[in-house]
Design a protein around this motif. Structure first.
Motif, short mmCIF file in Angstrom:
data_model
loop_
_atom_site.label_atom_id
_atom_site.label_comp_id
_atom_site.label_asym_id
_atom_site.label_seq_id
_atom_site.Cartn_x
_atom_site.Cartn_y
_atom_site.Cartn_z
N LEU A 201 22.08 46.98 92.64
CA LEU A 201 22.83 46.60 91.44
C LEU A 201 22.16 45.45 90.70
CD1 LEU A 201 26.53 46.82 92.72
CD2 LEU A 201 25.31 48.42 91.23
N GLU A 202 21.61 44.50 91.44
CA GLU A 202 20.96 43.35 90.80
C GLU A 202 19.63 43.74 90.17
OE1 GLU A 202 19.47 38.81 91.96
OE2 GLU A 202 20.24 40.17 93.50
N HIS A 203 18.92 44.66 90.81
CA HIS A 203 17.63 45.14 90.30
C HIS A 203 17.67 46.66 90.29
CE1 HIS A 203 16.09 41.04 90.78
NE2 HIS A 203 16.55 41.05 92.04
N PRO A 204 18.08 47.29 89.18
CA PRO A 204 18.26 48.75 89.14
C PRO A 204 17.00 49.54 89.48
CG PRO A 204 19.25 47.71 87.21
CD PRO A 204 18.47 46.66 87.91
N PHE A 205 15.83 49.00 89.14
CA PHE A 205 14.57 49.68 89.46
C PHE A 205 13.87 49.04 90.64
CE2 PHE A 205 13.37 51.87 85.18
CZ PHE A 205 14.60 52.51 85.19
N GLY A 206 14.52 48.10 91.31
CA GLY A 206 13.91 47.39 92.40
C GLY A 206 12.96 46.31 91.91
N THR A 207 12.18 45.77 92.83
CA THR A 207 11.17 44.76 92.49
C THR A 207 9.82 45.19 93.05
OG1 THR A 207 11.62 43.46 94.48
CG2 THR A 207 12.88 42.90 92.49
N ASP A 208 8.75 44.62 92.49
CA ASP A 208 7.41 44.96 92.98
C ASP A 208 6.98 43.98 94.06
OD1 ASP A 208 6.86 42.65 91.59
OD2 ASP A 208 5.72 43.62 90.00
N ALA A 209 5.70 44.04 94.42
CA ALA A 209 5.19 43.21 95.52
C ALA A 209 5.20 41.73 95.19
CB ALA A 209 3.78 43.66 95.89
N LEU A 210 5.25 41.40 93.90
CA LEU A 210 5.30 39.99 93.49
C LEU A 210 6.71 39.51 93.18
CD1 LEU A 210 2.16 39.86 91.15
CD2 LEU A 210 2.34 39.21 93.57
N GLY B 297 7.38 36.49 88.69
CA GLY B 297 7.57 36.89 90.07
C GLY B 297 8.30 35.85 90.90
N SER B 298 8.90 36.32 91.99
CA SER B 298 9.56 35.46 92.98
C SER B 298 9.41 36.14 94.34
CB SER B 298 11.04 35.26 92.64
OG SER B 298 11.70 34.59 93.68
N PHE B 299 8.64 35.53 95.23
CA PHE B 299 8.36 36.17 96.51
C PHE B 299 9.62 36.33 97.36
CE2 PHE B 299 4.09 34.64 95.39
CZ PHE B 299 3.37 35.80 95.60
N LEU B 300 10.68 35.59 97.04
CA LEU B 300 11.93 35.77 97.77
C LEU B 300 12.56 37.13 97.46
CD1 LEU B 300 13.53 32.21 97.28
CD2 LEU B 300 12.34 33.12 99.31
N ASN B 301 12.23 37.70 96.28
CA ASN B 301 12.79 39.00 95.88
C ASN B 301 11.77 40.13 95.98
OD1 ASN B 301 15.31 37.85 95.17
ND2 ASN B 301 14.48 37.22 93.20
N ALA B 302 10.65 39.89 96.63
CA ALA B 302 9.57 40.87 96.64
C ALA B 302 9.94 42.13 97.41
CB ALA B 302 8.31 40.25 97.24
N LYS B 303 9.49 43.27 96.89
CA LYS B 303 9.59 44.58 97.55
C LYS B 303 11.02 45.01 97.82
CE LYS B 303 5.07 43.95 99.77
NZ LYS B 303 4.31 43.96 101.04
N ARG B 304 11.93 44.66 96.94
CA ARG B 304 13.32 45.10 97.10
C ARG B 304 13.50 46.49 96.50
NH1 ARG B 304 17.82 40.39 96.01
NH2 ARG B 304 17.14 38.94 97.66
#
Length: 274
Positions: free
Chosen positions: A49-58, A38-45
């Motif tokens: 293109l960088e994250h095709p399925f998005g990111t989770d809360a972590l 996890g990386s909180f800087l990328n949370a909930k995206r």
């Protein structure tokens, strides 16, 4: 492709499906643990293109985590289906070759297992064995062998009435020799087809039992765990956490089911000349 007959097209399509499934499994295996940290800087995206399925809360990449979860689900489903298929063959042969009371007892056990919903029975077995991977594997393996066992039993009964089996008996061949040389070679196609057809059911049960909290531990990146974690965030508008991994699981299960149907067509002698 127009010049190819139906059977050849099925063989090619089956090979493509197999390669695709192996590729998905290999990708999940090769993904490192660091890639799904996890990386909180990328949370909930949301998906991008960088994250095709998005990111989770972590802040974990859901696409990579889904692939890794699929590899776990495929491994659990394959091992459980293999154990269940072996049980089905052994039980089916025992029922067909045993005495009447053995056949009656096995049929009674099959009726008993099939009368209880699989999900409830898997939960009970998993809970009794302390949950986790061991309980989940034993629960799935102990509940999926019944239909294939009945098929194997019927096939063995039919084979025992064939003339070449009767000739072997008159020539003094033992029951073990007849089983090895006459029965088992005919049961191999049923074994593999039954294994493949049980495979998607095992994967779905693994995901559902893990989703309910009776399967794999929470730190395991399985699809059921991902879907279970997503429930607390759906009300906040993070739809991608549940929808995209869930759709991927459904597509893989449908692909495996179609692969099993095509494999059955290839092994079916009646379609050999199509």
């Amino acid at each position: 492709m127009k010049s190819l007959n139906h059977r050849t097209k099925v063989v090619i399509l089956t090979a493509v499906m197999f390669v695709l499934l192996v590729a998905v499994y290999a990708c999940g295996i090769l993904i490192s643990e660091e890639a799904v940290t996890g990386s909180f800087l990328n949370a909930k995206r949301p998906p991008c293109l960088e994250h095709p399925f998005g990111t989770d809360a972590l802040g974990r990449d859901l696409f990579l985590r889904t692939l890794k979860g699929l590899s776990v689900s495929i491994t659990v489903g394959l091992v459980a289906s293999l154990i269940s298929a072996v049980i089905a063959v052994l039980v089916g042969i025992a029922a067909a070759n045993g005495s009447k009371w053995v056949d009656a007892l096995i049929n009674w056990i099959i009726d008993l297992v099939m009368s209880v919903p699989h999900t409830i029975l898997i939960i009970l077995i998993s809970f009794a064995l302390g949950r986790g991977l061991k309980g989940l594997l034993m629960g799935i393996a102990a509940t999926h062998w019944c239909s294939l066992a009945r098929l194997i039993r019927g096939e063995v009964l039919q084979l025992r009435s064939q003339q070449y089996v009767a000739v072997s008996r008159k020539l003094g061949k033992s029951s073990g020799w007849i089983l090895t040389n006459h029965l088992l070679p005919h049961l191999v196609p049923q074994f593999f087809v039954g294994l493949i057809l049980m495979f998607p059911h095992a994967i779905l049960h693994e995901a559902s039992i893990s989703f309910l909290g009776f399967g794999l531990p929470p730190e395991q990146p399985a699809i059921g765990i991902i879907l279970s974690e997503s429930m607390r965030y759906l009300s906040t508008g993070m739809w991608w956490i549940a929808v995209l991994p869930g759709l991927t699981l459904v597509l893989i299960v449908l692909l495996i089911d179609k692969f099993g149907d095509h494999l059955r067509m290839i092994l079916d002698p009646y379609s050999a000349q199509e």
